[in-house]
Design an enzyme around this catalytic site. Structure first.
Site, PDB file in Angstrom:
ATOM      1  N   GLN A 135      17.717  33.376  38.509  1.00  8.69           N
ATOM      2  CA  GLN A 135      18.867  32.905  39.291  1.00  8.69           C
ATOM      3  C   GLN A 135      19.833  34.039  39.576  1.00  8.69           C
ATOM      4  OE1 GLN A 135      22.231  30.813  37.412  1.00  8.69           O
ATOM      5  NE2 GLN A 135      20.935  30.571  35.584  1.00  8.69           N
ATOM      6  N   CYS A 158      63.762  53.324  36.293  1.00  9.16           N
ATOM      7  CA  CYS A 158      65.024  53.135  35.569  1.00  9.16           C
ATOM      8  C   CYS A 158      65.883  54.386  35.688  1.00  9.16           C
ATOM      9  CB  CYS A 158      64.743  52.801  34.111  1.00  9.16           C
ATOM     10  SG  CYS A 158      66.229  52.692  33.088  1.00  9.16           S
ATOM     11  N   GLU A 196      63.081  45.786  37.624  1.00  7.43           N
ATOM     12  CA  GLU A 196      64.474  46.233  37.531  1.00  7.43           C
ATOM     13  C   GLU A 196      65.391  45.305  38.344  1.00  7.43           C
ATOM     14  OE1 GLU A 196      66.059  48.305  35.812  1.00  7.43           O
ATOM     15  OE2 GLU A 196      64.670  49.824  35.088  1.00  7.43           O
TER      16      GLU A 196
END
Length: 589
Positions: free
Chosen positions: A79, A488, A570
């Protein structure tokens, strides 16, 4: 004739893993099994020649979930994800002997069944269930009638008779059965027929067995766990992933549940962990994450899921990353690349913040109304306090990731830079402690820290820490870590510069709030911070040079996506602060 012989020395096992494998206790404080021996899961199911479902999917899942898998094959199939071409049922005697061999030699912690034939049902019943061998075992039954592709998997066995045999011989001994929706309907229809077409018949009438059913509803996948003894229903909701690569999801779910049970987790958490694992396997099995390269068959794009998504490095990758690796590669490669992946007229920092996928988010972040209100002295003090408490724990995570980066980054200059960053983060933590202490009138730093320790940590913070941890846990290099912390450093500087002029129009300079806000704004625009930003730009430029040198377009795309996701985080950090009310400290959700 003398031959040219190259000798390659095999290294010893990783030292830390060697130690913990030698000295690990039988169980840890959380009662999960962490002994020298992995828990053993026996899967009794059919074989899928394409490797995506059946026994093959079970073994991958069991292994990826840190258990030892053994097998008893019930059916051989030819299969692929599109359907079954041929099959051969294994005789009852062979199935029975496989069970005998495994139970004679291995301590089985959990048994899981998949595709079963009449021969397999009889062998299981006679060898395991009718003689109490499974009394103390967790027994998970996945009643496989229909493949994910829709193909009927009962083969030569009449479905109603197969369901009858399962209900009489297998289900009563199961801890859990895991049918999909179609299979659940088939089972209930059989019971309704037995009960005389009683329309009030429900899943609870099957008996003292728990049941987990998966259903797709709109844009969600809903898994419903029925706990028979408690007569209780647990509903798990996960996001629907729009993909056709779902071959083997049912087998994977049940074998993951079995693995979790074998490790000592309770049923509710075992199902929870398994659903999340399968969801990740589906997500990581789509698009560019497909576990194998497929040949297009008539335009059909069905495919398997990615069982091994959580294996971060192959053994050979770990070998080359080992600092003690001393064997030279047998074939040299020149990774220098003349094609530039990005415009070197810009700095790599400029390339990132102006990238079409990042620029709109960067704009929202660096011109955020939180900073605008703060600069105008219009931000409520409780929202500032909420932000400072969340940012305090963000900085703790930042310091940890910078420490890891110090260990990973090449060169002494890189190490010194990260140590300086950690010093700056410590200074930031101390400023936050003073701010919270002033707002709450704390007597000293210890009282302030105790206050912060009890503060709830909200979703934006948790999601931020999660991306840090995910990079670290999955062996992210110094490149990924630098990119993860860059938004950041640079964004705060830009946001402060965008709104610093508002301080001049703010006439109130005497109140506690005004002094705090002014100090916060100037912290991110002073000369010391601008120098840190300049150093950060130079570090990003080195990453850009490396990317252009290697020509690694996939690595570049990964870095772009990390930067983008962190910029969005942020923005959400400040979004959440603007939604905080005066009772935020006492709300834990």
């Amino acid at each position: 004739m003398t031959k040219n012989i190259n000798t390659i020395k095999i290294q010893s096992p990783p030292p830390y893993l060697s130690i913990i494998h030698k000295n690990s206790p039988n169980k840890d404080a959380n009662t999960t099994i962490t002994s020298k021996h992995a828990p053993t899961v026996l899967t009794i199911a059919g074989s899928d020649s394409s490797g995506g479902a059946g026994i093959e999917a079970d073994l991958k899942t069991i292994t990826c979930n840190k258990c030892y898998g053994c097998t008893c094959i019930t059916t051989l199939t030819a299969q692929n994800p599109h359907g079954v071409i041929d099959h051969l049922a294994i005789p009852q005697k062979i199935v029975a002997n496989c069970l005998k061999a495994n139970f004679k030699d291995l301590q089985i912690d959990c048994v899981k069944t998949g595709m079963l034939t009449f021969e397999a049902i009889n062998a299981i019943y006679e060898e395991l269930l009718n003689n109490d061998k499974c009394n103390d075992l967790n027994f998970v039954v996945d009643p496989v009638f229909v493949a994910t592709s829709g193909f009927q998997l009962t083969f030569d066995n009449p479905k109603n008779e197969l369901i009858k045999q399962l209900c009489e011989k297998i289900f009563p001994h199961a801890l859990l059965i895991t049918p999909n929706l179609e299979e659940s309907i088939d089972i209930l229809e059989y019971f309704k027929e037995v009960a005389g077409n009683n329309n009030t018949f429900g899943i609870e009438d099957i008996g003292s067995v728990d049941d987990l059913i998966s259903i797709a509803i709109d844009k969600n996948i809903t898994d419903v766990l029925y706990l028979s003894k408690e007569n209780k229903i647990i509903v798990y909701e996960s996001q629907y992933i729009n993909t056709k690569s779902t071959h083997g999801t049912g087998c994977t779910l049940s074998s993951c549940i079995a693995s979790n049970l074998a490790q000592g987790y309770d049923l509710v958490n075992s199902c929870f962990g398994a659903i999340e694992y399968v969801s990740n396997c589906i997500f990581m099995g789509q698009a560019n994450y497909t576990p194998c390269k497929k040949v297009d068959i008539n335009g059909i794009d069905n495919g398997p899921i990615n069982h091994c998504w959580n294996i971060s490095k192959s053994p050979i990758q770990r070998m080359f990353d080992d600092t003690l690796y001393s064997n030279p590669p047998t074939v040299g490669t020149n990774i220098s690349n003349t094609h530039k992946l990005y415009d070197t007229e810009k700095s790599f920092y400029e390339y990132l913040i102006t990238h079409p996928e990042i620029a709109p988010h960067w704009e929202s972040y660096t011109k955020h109304p939180f900073v605008d209100k703060l600069s105008r002295n219009e931000l409520p003090l409780h929202q500032f306090e909420f932000y400072i408490a969340q940012d305090y724990y963000y900085l703790v995570g930042y310091a940890k990731i910078s420490s890891l980066l110090a260990a990973k980054i090449p060169g002494y200059d890189g190490l010194l830079q990260q140590l300086e960053i950690i010093g700056n983060v410590n200074a930031g933590l101390n400023r936050h402690i003073k701010r919270i202490g002033a707002i709450e009138n704390c007597s000293d730093a210890l009282e302030t820290i105790a206050y912060l320790e009890e503060a709830p940590r909200r979703f934006a913070l948790k999601n931020y820490h999660r991306i840090f941890k995910d990079i670290a846990d999955n062996n992210g290099t110094h490149l990924e870590l630098i990119i993860a912390v860059a938004p950041c450093l640079h964004g705060y500087g830009v946001a402060s510069s965008n709104f610093i002029k508002n301080l001049d129009s703010n006439g109130d300079n005497s109140s506690l709030k005004s002094k705090m806000y002014r100090e916060w704004m100037t912290d991110y625009s002073n000369d010391h911070y601008q120098k840190a930003k300049k150093d950060g730009v130079e570090l990003l430029n080195k990453i850009g040079e490396y990317i252009n040198y290697t020509g690694d377009s996939s690595r570049l795309e990964n870095l772009i996506q990390i930067f983008k996701e962190v910029v969005i985080l942020e923005t959400k950090f400040w979004d959440e602060a603007l939604k905080a009310d005066e009772e935020w400290y006492y709300k834990q959700t």
